[in-house]
Design an enzyme around this catalytic site. Structure first.
Site, PDB file in Angstrom:
ATOM      1  N   HIS A  67       0.838  -1.207   0.000  1.00  0.00           N
ATOM      2  CA  HIS A  67       0.000   0.000   0.000  1.00  0.00           C
ATOM      3  C   HIS A  67       0.875   1.260   0.000  1.00  0.00           C
ATOM      4  CE1 HIS A  67      -3.658   2.340   1.448  1.00  0.00           C
ATOM      5  NE2 HIS A  67      -2.660   3.159   1.760  1.00  0.00           N
ATOM      6  N   GLU A  68       1.825   1.302   0.942  1.00  0.00           N
ATOM      7  CA  GLU A  68       2.700   2.473   1.034  1.00  0.00           C
ATOM      8  C   GLU A  68       3.680   2.546  -0.137  1.00  0.00           C
ATOM      9  OE1 GLU A  68       2.282   4.894   3.080  1.00  0.00           O
ATOM     10  OE2 GLU A  68       0.636   3.844   4.079  1.00  0.00           O
ATOM     11  N   HIS A  71       2.136   4.351  -3.001  1.00  0.00           N
ATOM     12  CA  HIS A  71       2.220   5.811  -2.847  1.00  0.00           C
ATOM     13  C   HIS A  71       3.595   6.316  -3.273  1.00  0.00           C
ATOM     14  CE1 HIS A  71      -1.617   6.459  -0.993  1.00  0.00           C
ATOM     15  NE2 HIS A  71      -1.345   5.763   0.100  1.00  0.00           N
ATOM     16  N   ASP A 165      -6.110   8.688   2.991  1.00  0.00           N
ATOM     17  CA  ASP A 165      -5.989   8.897   1.547  1.00  0.00           C
ATOM     18  C   ASP A 165      -7.226   9.559   0.960  1.00  0.00           C
ATOM     19  OD1 ASP A 165      -3.446   7.730   1.504  1.00  0.00           O
ATOM     20  OD2 ASP A 165      -4.283   5.720   1.348  1.00  0.00           O
TER      21      ASP A 165
END
Length: 376
Positions: A67-68, A71, A165
């Protein structure tokens, strides 16, 4: 983030892990292995449940990392600087510079939740697919648990509350609609504070009704409120500093020291005569080379002070916040981080012409208030 250690790199960016991560893995492993699996797939040994719980928790942390990483990868693709990725008790955080367009901000914001939703869909599908196969009951349940956890993570992160987010998505959309970034930041951070307050209230109601898990909701809500409040103050500062140049806030001339001096000589000739907690350094050519903090000098053992050069214990220029005199002050302030310290070195034509600190900015704001003028 304080309390974190560097454990590697992802997409070329330093990866850090907070001390709370092992606790989080243990909590998930216990919940899955001792409470979930025995109910969903009874009749297995404790060793099987324990191993499956640990594997499931590790897979969940891996999905949080993805997930990170999403980003960070999208930010780098959009030419946004990324400082590091950190995993911690509430999932993860990616420290990066400010996007230069609403489109870039939107792309970075949605990349994480979309990754979680995709992982969740794949894991859930795989779990249902294995469910009918003999001997695969435990793996299928672990995959289904992982899928639902990621779907929840993706949906929860899309809540319109900064710093989630979803709040970043709202910021990007408002920025695109209004063309005013600071106004969008103020509106989104205000929404984050309201959402955080609602989560705190919902958590306390759950606790009062006998659900101890509500304390976690309270903690998340408080975290959102605190971060959203900080972002609101930053947005207000950016608005008030619109049109202000770095040169209007900086202090000049600047007390500097030669970076080739030994630590002991630097202390005797420069540091003891200074009223500042940090001093810029210059090289043989008079160009800035970094900043040394007095507390770092004090930590150098007395036996090493005569041989160690001050530049060896200083923060190098590459890790300092640097700006030009005619640059917007709000843009320069975005470069300040825990690593750089709360100061901006003002450099023109390779020469240090000033320094701007938090006190300088506060003094500028106070002068403006006393004179009855807007800093803009």
């Amino acid at each position: 983030m304080n309390g974190s250690v560097r454990v590697g790199r992802v997409v070329g960016v330093p990866l850090r892990m907070h001390w709370s991560v092992p606790l989080l893995v243990g909590l998930f492993a216990y919940g899955l292995g001792r409470q979930g699996l025995p109910v969903w797939t009874p009749g297995r040994s404790d060793a099987v449940y324990a191993l499956a719980g640990v594997v499931g928790a590790a897979l969940l942390m891996g999905s949080l990392l993805l997930h990170e990483t999403a980003h960070a990868a999208v930010a780098l693709r959009k030419k946004i600087s990324v400082e590091d990725v950190t995993l911690w008790a509430l999932g993860g955080t990616t420290r990066m510079g400010r996007p230069q367009s609403a489109a870039a901000a939107f792309a970075v914001a949605v990349s994480g939740p979309l990754t979680s939703l995709v992982i969740g869909g794949i894991a859930l599908g795989a779990g249902f697919g294995l469910h009918g196969l003999s001997g695969w009951a435990v793996p299928s349940v672990v995959l289904a648990w992982l899928g639902w956890a990621n779907l929840f993570l993706g949906v929860f992160n899309l809540l319109p509350a900064v710093p989630l987010d979803g709040g970043r998505v709202v910021q990007a959309v408002l920025w695109w609609r209004t063309g005013d970034r600071d106004r969008a930041d103020l509106a989104a951070s205000r929404g984050g504070q309201i959402m955080g307050l609602l989560l705190v209230a919902a958590g306390w109601i759950s606790v009062l009704r006998g659900a101890p898990g509500g304390l976690w909701i309270v903690f998340v809500g408080l975290f959102i409120m605190v971060v959203a409040g900080a972002e609101r103050r930053r947005a207000a500062l950016h608005t008030s500093l619109r049109g202000v140049r770095v040169s209007e806030a900086m202090s000049s001339p600047v007390t500097t020291g030669a970076d080739w001096l030994t630590v002991q000589r630097f202390i005797d000739e420069v540091a003891v005569h200074s009223r500042h907690s940090a001093l810029p350094l210059v090289d043989f050519d008079g160009r800035p080379s970094g900043v040394v903090q007095l507390r770092r000098l004090a930590s150098v053992p007395a036996a090493s002070r005569e041989s160690l050069r001050v530049r060896e214990v200083a923060i190098p220029l590459s890790q300092c916040a640097v700006a030009a005199p005619d640059e917007p002050l709000s843009t320069a302030l975005d470069r300040i981080s825990l690593r750089t310290g709360a100061r901006i070195l003002v450099v023109e034509d390779g020469r240090l012409v000033g320094i701007a600190t938090g006190k300088d900015v506060s003094r500028l704001m106070q002068r403006s208030t006393l004179s009855g003028k807007d800093t803009r």
